[in-house]
Design an enzyme around this catalytic site. Sequence first.
Site, PDB file in Angstrom:
ATOM      1  N   ARG A 155      26.506  51.761  39.476  1.00  0.00           N
ATOM      2  CA  ARG A 155      27.210  52.979  39.981  1.00  0.00           C
ATOM      3  C   ARG A 155      28.920  52.558  39.471  1.00  0.00           C
ATOM      4  O   ARG A 155      29.580  53.356  39.250  1.00  0.00           O
ATOM      5  CB  ARG A 155      27.239  53.041  41.579  1.00  0.00           C
ATOM      6  CG  ARG A 155      28.187  54.478  42.024  1.00  0.00           C
ATOM      7  CD  ARG A 155      28.108  54.649  43.314  1.00  0.00           C
ATOM      8  NE  ARG A 155      28.491  53.350  44.310  1.00  0.00           N
ATOM      9  CZ  ARG A 155      28.154  53.358  45.634  1.00  0.00           C
ATOM     10  NH1 ARG A 155      27.553  54.365  46.053  1.00  0.00           N
ATOM     11  NH2 ARG A 155      28.390  52.390  46.258  1.00  0.00           N
ATOM     12  N   LYS A 162      33.716  56.818  42.499  1.00  0.00           N
ATOM     13  CA  LYS A 162      34.095  56.082  43.732  1.00  0.00           C
ATOM     14  C   LYS A 162      35.594  55.601  43.415  1.00  0.00           C
ATOM     15  O   LYS A 162      35.621  54.270  43.019  1.00  0.00           O
ATOM     16  CB  LYS A 162      33.113  54.874  43.931  1.00  0.00           C
ATOM     17  CG  LYS A 162      33.170  54.289  45.348  1.00  0.00           C
ATOM     18  CD  LYS A 162      32.150  53.244  45.402  1.00  0.00           C
ATOM     19  CE  LYS A 162      32.411  52.733  46.817  1.00  0.00           C
ATOM     20  NZ  LYS A 162      32.121  53.442  48.119  1.00  0.00           N
ATOM     21  N   GLU A 206      29.466  64.823  53.207  1.00  0.00           N
ATOM     22  CA  GLU A 206      29.140  63.444  53.607  1.00  0.00           C
ATOM     23  C   GLU A 206      30.057  63.363  54.945  1.00  0.00           C
ATOM     24  O   GLU A 206      30.990  63.956  55.196  1.00  0.00           O
ATOM     25  CB  GLU A 206      29.188  62.957  52.451  1.00  0.00           C
ATOM     26  CG  GLU A 206      30.474  62.968  51.536  1.00  0.00           C
ATOM     27  CD  GLU A 206      30.358  62.134  50.280  1.00  0.00           C
ATOM     28  OE1 GLU A 206      29.476  61.208  50.396  1.00  0.00           O
ATOM     29  OE2 GLU A 206      31.442  62.370  49.546  1.00  0.00           O
ATOM     30  N   TYR A 263      36.323  51.521  42.722  1.00  0.00           N
ATOM     31  CA  TYR A 263      36.218  50.286  43.474  1.00  0.00           C
ATOM     32  C   TYR A 263      34.580  50.416  43.949  1.00  0.00           C
ATOM     33  O   TYR A 263      33.979  51.226  43.492  1.00  0.00           O
ATOM     34  CB  TYR A 263      36.905  50.258  44.786  1.00  0.00           C
ATOM     35  CG  TYR A 263      36.552  51.017  45.959  1.00  0.00           C
ATOM     36  CD1 TYR A 263      35.725  50.681  46.908  1.00  0.00           C
ATOM     37  CD2 TYR A 263      36.698  52.497  45.823  1.00  0.00           C
ATOM     38  CE1 TYR A 263      35.269  51.341  48.201  1.00  0.00           C
ATOM     39  CE2 TYR A 263      36.469  53.204  46.958  1.00  0.00           C
ATOM     40  CZ  TYR A 263      35.706  52.907  47.976  1.00  0.00           C
ATOM     41  OH  TYR A 263      35.448  53.578  49.145  1.00  0.00           O
ATOM     42  N   ARG A 297      55.373  54.108  34.570  1.00  0.00           N
ATOM     43  CA  ARG A 297      54.999  55.287  35.059  1.00  0.00           C
ATOM     44  C   ARG A 297      54.790  56.725  34.304  1.00  0.00           C
ATOM     45  O   ARG A 297      55.737  56.983  33.882  1.00  0.00           O
ATOM     46  CB  ARG A 297      55.629  55.397  36.468  1.00  0.00           C
ATOM     47  CG  ARG A 297      54.905  56.721  37.394  1.00  0.00           C
ATOM     48  CD  ARG A 297      55.983  56.768  38.534  1.00  0.00           C
ATOM     49  NE  ARG A 297      55.138  57.705  39.577  1.00  0.00           N
ATOM     50  CZ  ARG A 297      54.812  58.939  39.460  1.00  0.00           C
ATOM     51  NH1 ARG A 297      55.550  59.482  38.456  1.00  0.00           N
ATOM     52  NH2 ARG A 297      54.501  59.800  40.399  1.00  0.00           N
TER      53      ARG A 297
END
Length: 288
Positions: free
Chosen positions: A52, A148, A180, A33, A100
Amino acid sequence: MSRTVYLNGKWLPEDAAKVSIFDRAFLMGDAIYEVTCVLDGMLLDYAGHAARLRRSASELGLTLPLDDDALLKAHHEIVARNQMQSGLIYLQLSRGVAERDFVFPPKDTPPTLVMFTQAKDVLNNRAAETGISVALLPDLRWGRRDIKTVQLLYPSMAKMEARSRGADDAWLHEDGFVTEASSATAHIITTDGRLVTRDLSHALLAGVTRASVLELAQSHGIEIEERAFTPDEARAAREAFITSATNFVVPVVRVDDVVIGDGHPGALTQQLRQQYIATQRATALAPA
């Protein structure tokens, strides 16, 4: 008023947008995301977020179905359709719908691309005025934090644990060093005025706001050290702050039970926040 969202090339009312239960984002967390801030109806730091996004997609072998021009157009269009002046655009890209399986589906499986908005007064942030407190917690996330992904369970757990300790957020640490915050980049200002922030690696996300703030600091003659720092260094700092697309620059005034500085937002942190907002407003992307 219902939001208009983007789903796989279509603009839909939010209650009409449906994603399959077999989507790999839902079944496997197989998705990335990105978040872009909107101010005055314009996009902040957009180039960094777009770059990014493409890097994250490349690292996981995901296909982004929009080229650069179409991606930018979609960001402007979602702002216009929702008449948003201030807030956030969330984009999520998954590997798509498949049975799956731990093995990735065929490369020609259509990806799922979603965009939605969240209205927010990004300028008037009480935390920026008062500062926040953080609790130090072990970093138990997976090793590729530079991507991310939507794997946000542990950051959510860390934030909730911090709240249970009376803090606003968590600063995560491993091997004796701060990595972080739960969803932001951590920074400190030493007693002699140096800005210290962790150097980029797989251990943390390459913050877009981080990069812009470091560029601002350098242009104003602030000495920068990109290196890991310890929890003890954080507790002994003159100032501390976090950076993120959703909050810009926010002071940290307490780490665990230790007050940072005089317990109020530091002068340099406040200066960087004001300069960041001014610079981003001057360079924000308006629709063509």
